[in-house]
Write a protein that holds these residues in place. Structure first.
Motif, PDB file in Angstrom:
ATOM      1  N   VAL A 256      15.130  53.379  49.085  1.00  0.00           N
ATOM      2  CA  VAL A 256      14.177  52.466  48.468  1.00  0.00           C
ATOM      3  C   VAL A 256      13.770  51.348  49.424  1.00  0.00           C
ATOM      4  CG1 VAL A 256      15.837  50.860  47.423  1.00  0.00           C
ATOM      5  CG2 VAL A 256      13.654  51.295  46.277  1.00  0.00           C
TER       6      VAL A 256
ATOM      7  N   CYS B 203       9.974  50.108  49.771  1.00  0.00           N
ATOM      8  CA  CYS B 203       9.485  48.731  49.665  1.00  0.00           C
ATOM      9  C   CYS B 203       8.481  48.421  50.779  1.00  0.00           C
ATOM     10  CB  CYS B 203      10.657  47.750  49.710  1.00  0.00           C
ATOM     11  SG  CYS B 203      11.652  47.752  48.197  1.00  0.00           S
TER      12      CYS B 203
ATOM     13  N   LYS C 164       7.989  48.402  39.816  1.00  0.00           N
ATOM     14  CA  LYS C 164       9.225  48.613  39.077  1.00  0.00           C
ATOM     15  C   LYS C 164      10.039  49.668  39.803  1.00  0.00           C
ATOM     16  CE  LYS C 164       7.496  52.046  35.653  1.00  0.00           C
ATOM     17  NZ  LYS C 164       8.440  53.161  35.764  1.00  0.00           N
ATOM     18  N   THR C 165      11.338  49.627  39.603  1.00  0.00           N
ATOM     19  CA  THR C 165      12.157  50.698  40.145  1.00  0.00           C
ATOM     20  C   THR C 165      11.877  51.965  39.356  1.00  0.00           C
ATOM     21  OG1 THR C 165      14.055  50.325  38.678  1.00  0.00           O
ATOM     22  CG2 THR C 165      13.966  49.021  40.713  1.00  0.00           C
ATOM     23  N   SER C 166      12.100  53.101  39.977  1.00  0.00           N
ATOM     24  CA  SER C 166      11.959  54.349  39.225  1.00  0.00           C
ATOM     25  C   SER C 166      13.162  54.558  38.316  1.00  0.00           C
ATOM     26  CB  SER C 166      11.830  55.535  40.192  1.00  0.00           C
ATOM     27  OG  SER C 166      13.050  55.728  40.896  1.00  0.00           O
TER      28      SER C 166
ATOM     29  N   LEU D 115      10.480  53.845  43.860  1.00  0.00           N
ATOM     30  CA  LEU D 115       9.761  52.677  43.364  1.00  0.00           C
ATOM     31  C   LEU D 115       8.437  53.159  42.780  1.00  0.00           C
ATOM     32  CD1 LEU D 115      10.513  49.586  43.678  1.00  0.00           C
ATOM     33  CD2 LEU D 115       8.895  49.550  45.582  1.00  0.00           C
TER      34      LEU D 115
ATOM     35  N   THR E 160      21.058  53.736  34.764  1.00  0.00           N
ATOM     36  CA  THR E 160      20.065  52.909  35.456  1.00  0.00           C
ATOM     37  C   THR E 160      18.772  52.861  34.652  1.00  0.00           C
ATOM     38  OG1 THR E 160      19.502  54.853  36.783  1.00  0.00           O
ATOM     39  CG2 THR E 160      21.002  53.237  37.764  1.00  0.00           C
TER      40      THR E 160
ATOM     41  N   SER F 231      14.487  51.935  34.603  1.00  0.00           N
ATOM     42  CA  SER F 231      13.250  51.766  35.358  1.00  0.00           C
ATOM     43  C   SER F 231      12.780  50.336  35.132  1.00  0.00           C
ATOM     44  CB  SER F 231      12.196  52.769  34.888  1.00  0.00           C
ATOM     45  OG  SER F 231      11.044  52.700  35.690  1.00  0.00           O
TER      46      SER F 231
ATOM     47  N   VAL G 119      11.021  42.862  46.162  1.00  0.00           N
ATOM     48  CA  VAL G 119      10.599  43.991  46.999  1.00  0.00           C
ATOM     49  C   VAL G 119      10.649  43.602  48.471  1.00  0.00           C
ATOM     50  CG1 VAL G 119       8.658  45.501  47.592  1.00  0.00           C
ATOM     51  CG2 VAL G 119       9.182  45.019  45.190  1.00  0.00           C
TER      52      VAL G 119
ATOM     53  N   CYS H 218      14.278  43.274  49.896  1.00  0.00           N
ATOM     54  CA  CYS H 218      15.211  44.400  49.761  1.00  0.00           C
ATOM     55  C   CYS H 218      15.681  44.880  51.136  1.00  0.00           C
ATOM     56  CB  CYS H 218      14.539  45.544  49.008  1.00  0.00           C
ATOM     57  SG  CYS H 218      15.581  46.999  48.815  1.00  0.00           S
TER      58      CYS H 218
ATOM     59  N   LEU I  32      18.102  46.994  44.568  1.00  0.00           N
ATOM     60  CA  LEU I  32      17.138  47.310  43.516  1.00  0.00           C
ATOM     61  C   LEU I  32      17.674  48.382  42.571  1.00  0.00           C
ATOM     62  CD1 LEU I  32      13.670  47.191  45.319  1.00  0.00           C
ATOM     63  CD2 LEU I  32      14.834  45.411  44.023  1.00  0.00           C
ATOM     64  N   VAL I  33      18.941  48.250  42.213  1.00  0.00           N
ATOM     65  CA  VAL I  33      19.540  49.110  41.191  1.00  0.00           C
ATOM     66  C   VAL I  33      19.883  48.239  39.994  1.00  0.00           C
ATOM     67  CG1 VAL I  33      21.469  50.618  40.585  1.00  0.00           C
ATOM     68  CG2 VAL I  33      20.471  50.749  42.870  1.00  0.00           C
TER      69      VAL I  33
END
Length: 294
Positions: free
Chosen positions: A141, A145, A165-167, A172, A244, A246, A254, A257, A263-264
């Motif tokens: 990730v 970013c 947003k995170t997946s 991402l 986890t 999203s 971002v 990172c 970003l978890v």
């Protein structure tokens, strides 16, 4: 005996609340339902008006998983559905998740929520653009970013605002609020930016799905702008090793990172983030923020 919960006047059977769905963290089905209930405001805001598809994983992420657009068997009569276009001009029913009772009924089935980029009253006219940034190992990730920051600037040059947003998995998602536009036009525009990103960042980005091209690079997947495709909804829990989510992230997060774990976000993190930041994807449901394709 299966507990019966009354939610907004609806009686819902909540089964197997002590069942461990995520052995890695010991997270139970009851805790998953608690997350959905306490995050309902944000979840429902992004599901409202959109036909919902479900990725079901009733025995946890290590068990059987199956994707369905049709209403699950045994759906209560009060669960709202809408007729939506499918292939060859046919219509089919899909569930609308627009109230707490329906959300809790669906969550009891143990699902990921997936939605298209259009609303049910305006089918195949996208009100947002989506880019799914998917890293090919050993990329992570962190590389997503870097690609996201480039795309953000490129979109801004066309007068469009991007949100991230995170997946909930490895990558991402970038989302861009848009005045309703025919999905083929949105798909063509998204593809053109993915191609441009690869040309500008050839060591970082690939726009084609070919697996052999992807190791060490970020695949900018533009295909989910097709009217027939869906994307994991904001705030949905994913069927991964851990619970986890999203989760919306700020551009400061971002840009800052430096490691994948930055970003978890898991179910236990979201209440605090909502309290601290509010809904970082709020502009997606604020029509005043919608842009136009150039």
């Amino acid at each position: 005996m299966t507990p019966i919960a009354e939610v907004e006047g609806r009686r819902i059977a909540l089964s197997n609340l002590d069942k461990v769905l995520y052995p890695a963290t010991g997270t139970t089905k009851g805790e998953l339902l608690h997350y959905c209930a306490t995050s309902a405001g944000a979840l429902l805001a992004h599901l409202a008006g959109r036909p919902v598809s479900f990725l079901r994983f009733p025995d946890g992420p290590a068990g059987q998983r199956f994707f369905t657009k049709n209403p699950p068997p045994g759906a209560p009569s009060w669960v709202r559905t809408a007729a939506v276009p499918r292939s060859a001009g046919q219509l089919a029913k899909q569930v609308l998740v627009e109230d707490l009772a329906t959300l809790m009924w669906a969550a009891n089935l143990v699902v990921e929520f997936h939605t298209p980029q259009w609303q049910v009253d305006n089918p195949a006219r996208a009100d947002r653009i989506v880019f799914d940034l998917d890293p090919g190992e050993p990329a992570t990730v962190v590389e997503c970013c870097a690609a996201a920051l480039w795309l953000r600037e490129r979109l801004a040059a066309d007068g469009l605002s991007a949100y991230a947003k995170t997946s909930g998995s490895k990558g991402l998602h970038l989302l861009v609020p848009l005045e309703p536009t025919p999905s083929p036009e949105v798909s063509a525009y998204a593809k053109s930016l993915a191609v441009e990103a690869e040309a500008e960042l050839p060591r970082l980005v690939v726009h084609r799905m070919t697996r052999a091209l992807r190791p060490g690079k970020v695949f900018v997947d533009h295909s989910q702008n097709s009217a027939a495709k869906t994307t994991a909804a904001p705030y949905t829990v994913r069927a991964r090793t851990e619970p986890t989510v999203s989760a919306p992230v700020s551009w400061e997060e971002v840009a800052g990172c430096t490691a994948p774990e930055d970003l978890v976000f898991r179910v236990g993190d979201i209440a605090g983030r909502l309290e601290r930041y509010g809904d970082l994807l709020g502009p997606l449901i604020n029509l005043n923020r919608a842009g136009r394709l150039p």
